[in-house]
Design an enzyme around this catalytic site. Structure first.
Site, PDB file in Angstrom:
ATOM      1  N   HIS A  68      37.152   9.570 -34.335  1.00  0.00           N
ATOM      2  CA  HIS A  68      38.521   9.714 -34.845  1.00  0.00           C
ATOM      3  C   HIS A  68      39.177  11.005 -34.337  1.00  0.00           C
ATOM      4  O   HIS A  68      40.393  11.153 -34.420  1.00  0.00           O
ATOM      5  CB  HIS A  68      38.480   9.725 -36.374  1.00  0.00           C
ATOM      6  CG  HIS A  68      39.570   8.926 -37.028  1.00  0.00           C
ATOM      7  ND1 HIS A  68      40.339   7.982 -36.385  1.00  0.00           N
ATOM      8  CD2 HIS A  68      40.025   8.945 -38.327  1.00  0.00           C
ATOM      9  CE1 HIS A  68      41.218   7.460 -37.234  1.00  0.00           C
ATOM     10  NE2 HIS A  68      41.047   8.024 -38.404  1.00  0.00           N
TER      11      HIS A  68
ATOM     12  N   ASN B  67      45.442  11.031 -42.303  1.00  0.00           N
ATOM     13  CA  ASN B  67      46.469  10.222 -42.970  1.00  0.00           C
ATOM     14  C   ASN B  67      47.642  11.046 -43.491  1.00  0.00           C
ATOM     15  O   ASN B  67      48.580  10.498 -44.065  1.00  0.00           O
ATOM     16  CB  ASN B  67      45.851   9.403 -44.118  1.00  0.00           C
ATOM     17  CG  ASN B  67      45.259  10.273 -45.208  1.00  0.00           C
ATOM     18  OD1 ASN B  67      44.932  11.434 -44.986  1.00  0.00           O
ATOM     19  ND2 ASN B  67      45.114   9.702 -46.391  1.00  0.00           N
TER      20      ASN B  67
ATOM     21  N   ASP C 144      42.891   8.112 -31.083  1.00  0.00           N
ATOM     22  CA  ASP C 144      41.821   7.140 -30.844  1.00  0.00           C
ATOM     23  C   ASP C 144      42.352   5.730 -31.038  1.00  0.00           C
ATOM     24  O   ASP C 144      43.273   5.500 -31.829  1.00  0.00           O
ATOM     25  CB  ASP C 144      40.660   7.399 -31.804  1.00  0.00           C
ATOM     26  CG  ASP C 144      41.084   7.326 -33.272  1.00  0.00           C
ATOM     27  OD1 ASP C 144      41.977   8.114 -33.668  1.00  0.00           O
ATOM     28  OD2 ASP C 144      40.551   6.475 -34.008  1.00  0.00           O
TER      29      ASP C 144
ATOM     30  N   ASN D   3      46.128   5.223 -39.440  1.00  0.00           N
ATOM     31  CA  ASN D   3      46.768   5.958 -40.529  1.00  0.00           C
ATOM     32  C   ASN D   3      47.503   7.212 -40.059  1.00  0.00           C
ATOM     33  O   ASN D   3      48.502   7.612 -40.661  1.00  0.00           O
ATOM     34  CB  ASN D   3      45.737   6.323 -41.596  1.00  0.00           C
ATOM     35  CG  ASN D   3      45.283   5.113 -42.384  1.00  0.00           C
ATOM     36  OD1 ASN D   3      46.032   4.158 -42.556  1.00  0.00           O
ATOM     37  ND2 ASN D   3      44.047   5.140 -42.862  1.00  0.00           N
TER      38      ASN D   3
END
Length: 202
Positions: A25, A79, A104, A125
């Site tokens: 991520h 997020n 990503d 997100n």
């Protein structure tokens, strides 16, 4: 050298802290760390809640400093990326067409690169937070493939895992390529950069 249209803002998405640093991520952070080798200076804490490096990207053919870029790694969790990105855009007076978000991408194989402008967030997100905070999706993105999770592994668990040892050599090449793709987009425009990198990584 003066940039008529102001600086570029290049944002690498990820989660803060050493626990997440090598996660899939966090490949956006990794790309910016690689790109920063071509920008004099070092990342510093900014009041927008991001680590920021403001400088010139390489040199142009005449040997003069290249275009001004602001590299930014939000210090918020993925997020919640939108608030620091919006704050950076206000501070540096950057418009959406000069914002490039590096992130990503589960739906692309490992090492595949795709450049685009606008479109949906694909369940990401970080992108959702940015689009909501900016009130637009019409910003540039560099999607860096991390592949799909194996078997029945949950996607949320997969993105928070480190790259496997067997993937690290390929990852190192991908990070350099991604940094070059960012440079090409800034110097030559989206279409030329897409033509080069989409052909190079089918």
């Amino acid at each position: 050298m003066t940039d008529v249209n102001g600086p570029w803002l290049v944002v690498g998405l990820g989660n803060p802290g050493p626990t997440y640093a090598a996660n899939r991520h966090n490949v956006g952070h990794m790309v910016l760390d690689t790109l920063a080798r071509d920008v004099p200076g070092s990342f510093a804490t900014h009041k927008s809640r991001a680590a920021v490096l403001d400088g010139r990207l390489g040199t142009v053919a005449s040997g003069a400093p290249g275009p001004r870029v602001v590299l930014a790694k939000p210090a918020s969790y993925m997020n919640l990326s939108g608030k620091p990105v919006a704050a950076l855009m206000r501070f540096y007076d950057v418009t959406a067409d000069r914002l490039l978000v590096v992130h990503d991408e589960l739906d692309l194989p490992l090492s595949t690169l795709r450049l685009k402008q606008g479109g949906g967030e694909g369940g990401h997100n970080g992108l959702k937070s940015i689009s909501q905070a900016l009130g637009t999706r019409d910003y540039l993105r560099l999607r860096v493939g991390i592949g799909r999770p194996p078997g029945r592994m949950d996607a949320a668990d997969y993105v928070l895992r480190d790259f496997a040892a067997t993937e690290r050599d390929e990852l190192a090449v991908t990070l350099v390529d991604a940094a070059d793709a960012v440079t090409d987009l800034i110097n030559e425009g989206l279409l030329r950069a897409q033509t080069r990198w989409h052909a190079a990584r089918p």
